[in-house]
Motif scaffolding. Structure first.
Motif, PDB file in Angstrom:
ATOM      1  N   ALA A 272       0.838  -1.188   0.000  1.00  0.00           N
ATOM      2  CA  ALA A 272       0.000   0.000   0.000  1.00  0.00           C
ATOM      3  C   ALA A 272       0.876   1.241   0.000  1.00  0.00           C
ATOM      4  O   ALA A 272       2.034   1.205   0.429  1.00  0.00           O
ATOM      5  CB  ALA A 272      -0.925   0.010   1.212  1.00  0.00           C
ATOM      6  N   ARG A 273       0.306   2.315  -0.488  1.00  0.00           N
ATOM      7  CA  ARG A 273       0.948   3.629  -0.451  1.00  0.00           C
ATOM      8  C   ARG A 273       0.057   4.545   0.367  1.00  0.00           C
ATOM      9  O   ARG A 273      -1.142   4.679   0.098  1.00  0.00           O
ATOM     10  CB  ARG A 273       1.116   4.178  -1.863  1.00  0.00           C
ATOM     11  CG  ARG A 273       1.782   5.546  -1.946  1.00  0.00           C
ATOM     12  CD  ARG A 273       3.237   5.495  -1.569  1.00  0.00           C
ATOM     13  NE  ARG A 273       3.881   6.800  -1.754  1.00  0.00           N
ATOM     14  CZ  ARG A 273       5.106   7.088  -1.318  1.00  0.00           C
ATOM     15  NH1 ARG A 273       5.807   6.175  -0.686  1.00  0.00           N
ATOM     16  NH2 ARG A 273       5.621   8.286  -1.524  1.00  0.00           N
ATOM     17  N   LEU A 274       0.634   5.159   1.387  1.00  0.00           N
ATOM     18  CA  LEU A 274      -0.136   5.980   2.330  1.00  0.00           C
ATOM     19  C   LEU A 274       0.341   7.420   2.272  1.00  0.00           C
ATOM     20  O   LEU A 274       1.533   7.691   2.177  1.00  0.00           O
ATOM     21  CB  LEU A 274       0.041   5.411   3.744  1.00  0.00           C
ATOM     22  CG  LEU A 274      -0.573   6.120   4.941  1.00  0.00           C
ATOM     23  CD1 LEU A 274      -0.880   5.097   6.036  1.00  0.00           C
ATOM     24  CD2 LEU A 274       0.378   7.190   5.520  1.00  0.00           C
ATOM     25  N   ARG A 275      -0.609   8.332   2.341  1.00  0.00           N
ATOM     26  CA  ARG A 275      -0.293   9.764   2.446  1.00  0.00           C
ATOM     27  C   ARG A 275      -1.201  10.380   3.502  1.00  0.00           C
ATOM     28  O   ARG A 275      -2.432  10.282   3.407  1.00  0.00           O
ATOM     29  CB  ARG A 275      -0.480  10.472   1.112  1.00  0.00           C
ATOM     30  CG  ARG A 275      -0.125  11.978   1.156  1.00  0.00           C
ATOM     31  CD  ARG A 275      -0.236  12.591  -0.236  1.00  0.00           C
ATOM     32  NE  ARG A 275       0.021  14.030  -0.249  1.00  0.00           N
ATOM     33  CZ  ARG A 275       1.239  14.572  -0.350  1.00  0.00           C
ATOM     34  NH1 ARG A 275       2.298  13.799  -0.432  1.00  0.00           N
ATOM     35  NH2 ARG A 275       1.391  15.887  -0.382  1.00  0.00           N
ATOM     36  N   PHE A 276      -0.586  10.999   4.492  1.00  0.00           N
ATOM     37  CA  PHE A 276      -1.339  11.665   5.560  1.00  0.00           C
ATOM     38  C   PHE A 276      -0.914  13.124   5.615  1.00  0.00           C
ATOM     39  O   PHE A 276       0.276  13.442   5.644  1.00  0.00           O
ATOM     40  CB  PHE A 276      -1.075  11.004   6.912  1.00  0.00           C
ATOM     41  CG  PHE A 276      -1.697  11.728   8.079  1.00  0.00           C
ATOM     42  CD1 PHE A 276      -3.073  11.724   8.251  1.00  0.00           C
ATOM     43  CD2 PHE A 276      -0.908  12.413   8.986  1.00  0.00           C
ATOM     44  CE1 PHE A 276      -3.660  12.395   9.318  1.00  0.00           C
ATOM     45  CE2 PHE A 276      -1.485  13.092  10.055  1.00  0.00           C
ATOM     46  CZ  PHE A 276      -2.865  13.082  10.225  1.00  0.00           C
ATOM     47  N   VAL A 277      -1.899  14.012   5.642  1.00  0.00           N
ATOM     48  CA  VAL A 277      -1.644  15.449   5.680  1.00  0.00           C
ATOM     49  C   VAL A 277      -2.407  16.051   6.854  1.00  0.00           C
ATOM     50  O   VAL A 277      -3.602  15.798   7.026  1.00  0.00           O
ATOM     51  CB  VAL A 277      -2.090  16.140   4.372  1.00  0.00           C
ATOM     52  CG1 VAL A 277      -1.838  17.637   4.457  1.00  0.00           C
ATOM     53  CG2 VAL A 277      -1.372  15.533   3.181  1.00  0.00           C
ATOM     54  N   GLN A 278      -1.700  16.809   7.677  1.00  0.00           N
ATOM     55  CA  GLN A 278      -2.370  17.552   8.747  1.00  0.00           C
ATOM     56  C   GLN A 278      -2.027  19.023   8.585  1.00  0.00           C
ATOM     57  O   GLN A 278      -0.866  19.428   8.644  1.00  0.00           O
ATOM     58  CB  GLN A 278      -1.945  17.061  10.126  1.00  0.00           C
ATOM     59  CG  GLN A 278      -2.690  17.783  11.252  1.00  0.00           C
ATOM     60  CD  GLN A 278      -2.848  16.928  12.491  1.00  0.00           C
ATOM     61  OE1 GLN A 278      -2.877  15.706  12.426  1.00  0.00           O
ATOM     62  NE2 GLN A 278      -2.964  17.584  13.632  1.00  0.00           N
ATOM     63  N   GLY A 279      -3.063  19.830   8.349  1.00  0.00           N
ATOM     64  CA  GLY A 279      -2.869  21.248   8.077  1.00  0.00           C
ATOM     65  C   GLY A 279      -2.728  21.505   6.587  1.00  0.00           C
ATOM     66  O   GLY A 279      -2.447  20.602   5.794  1.00  0.00           O
ATOM     67  N   GLY A 280      -2.942  22.739   6.176  1.00  0.00           N
ATOM     68  CA  GLY A 280      -2.785  23.112   4.784  1.00  0.00           C
ATOM     69  C   GLY A 280      -4.026  22.834   3.953  1.00  0.00           C
ATOM     70  O   GLY A 280      -5.031  22.307   4.438  1.00  0.00           O
TER      71      GLY A 280
END
Length: 296
Positions: A272-280
């Motif tokens: 799997a490929r994971l991307r987590f973004v907090q803010g923006g």
């Protein structure tokens, strides 16, 4: 005549109150604009001495300290942002001044929940060398938040860092029990190799254990320079038994108690490929956004 070659000097006991590491580093010519602040609230040297010429002064020190904080730019910059900090700790070390710089040897830092064993060399040419030794145990809850993200867990760390004072490169071996990051509960990181350069973290060869599952993370990147938040990209591999169980995944992402998933359980093997973004702008709701692409 103290400047005569080899003439010994000695003093002590010496009591010190309310010194800040910024001023010490500036006045000794180590760094004019430190990116850290740390109040040495109450300290003591039993003795301090050596020679002025050649420069060789040292003595054992102990301090009660408070308000340690690392910023994303010099501490004197009004636009600085928080990166990491802790409220209080006791500091024991052998303090040495040599022609090349300042050395803190046999360092022991004890906070209410953590212990750090270290050696730090701050050279007058604005160069840092530091080590964290075996026996270092850090309760991450004392260091929360990491920038703007809450985290917790018990970390065992060995590390070595070197480079310019405001941009050292750090390599570490890390294990973390009961690791929580933002809204995620990852279980135990059994081992990971970590590379840090302000303000990026690269992780390789990480192995996680969560409940009945085992997960490998070959590569992970955390970008703390993302404006105004934090971006995490990771590759996930669950090919090795016992793979990843859905009920453990629900616990990781905070849905373990959701009755809608109580009877839904599968065992997943793949990548799997994971991307987590907090803010923006990617984090439209402000609570963090997770995207996962899988082949399982």
């Amino acid at each position: 005549e103290p400047f005569t070659t080899g003439v010994p000097l000695s003093a002590g006991p010496i009591d010190i109150r309310n010194m800040n590491i910024e001023g010490i580093l500036r006045d000794l010519g180590v760094h004019p604009q430190s990116w850290i602040t740390w109040t040495l609230e109450k300290g003591h040297f039993d003795k301090f001495g050596g020679t002025i010429f050649p420069l060789s002064l040292e003595g054992p020190m102990e301090f009660a300290t408070k308000n340690f904080e690392i910023f994303d730019r010099p501490a004197t910059d009004p636009s600085r942002g928080h990166m990491l900090g802790f409220a209080e700790a006791k500091l024991h070390a052998n303090f040495t001044i040599r022609p090349t710089g300042i050395i803190f040897d046999d360092v022991l830092i004890e906070s209410p929940k953590s212990v750090l064993r270290s050696r730090v060399s701050l050279q007058f040419r604005k160069y840092l060398e530091a080590q964290l030794f075996e026996g270092t145990r850090i309760d991450l809850s004392e260091l929360t938040p990491l920038k703007n993200i809450p985290w917790s867990g018990i970390a065992e760390v060995t590390a070595i860092g070197r480079g310019p004072f405001n941009r050292p490169e750090i390599e570490a071996d890390v294990a973390i029990s009961n690791f929580n990051f933002s809204v995620f509960s990852f279980g135990d990181i059994e081992h990971a190799r970590v590379f840090f350069e302000p303000f990026d973290i690269h992780v390789s060869d990480a192995h996680l254990r969560k409940g009945d599952s085992r997960v490998a993370v070959p590569n992970l990147h955390v970008d703390f320079d993302a404006i105004p938040g934090v971006v995490v990209d990771a590759d996930i591999d669950t090919h090795s038994a016992p793979h990843l169980w859905a009920h453990d995944f629900y616990d990781i992402v905070g849905m373990g108690d959701d009755p809608r998933f109580a009877d839904l359980d599968v065992n997943a093997s793949g990548t799997a490929r994971l991307r987590f973004v907090q803010g923006g702008p990617e984090d439209r709701c402000g609570g963090g956004r997770l995207r996962v692409k899988t082949r399982m």
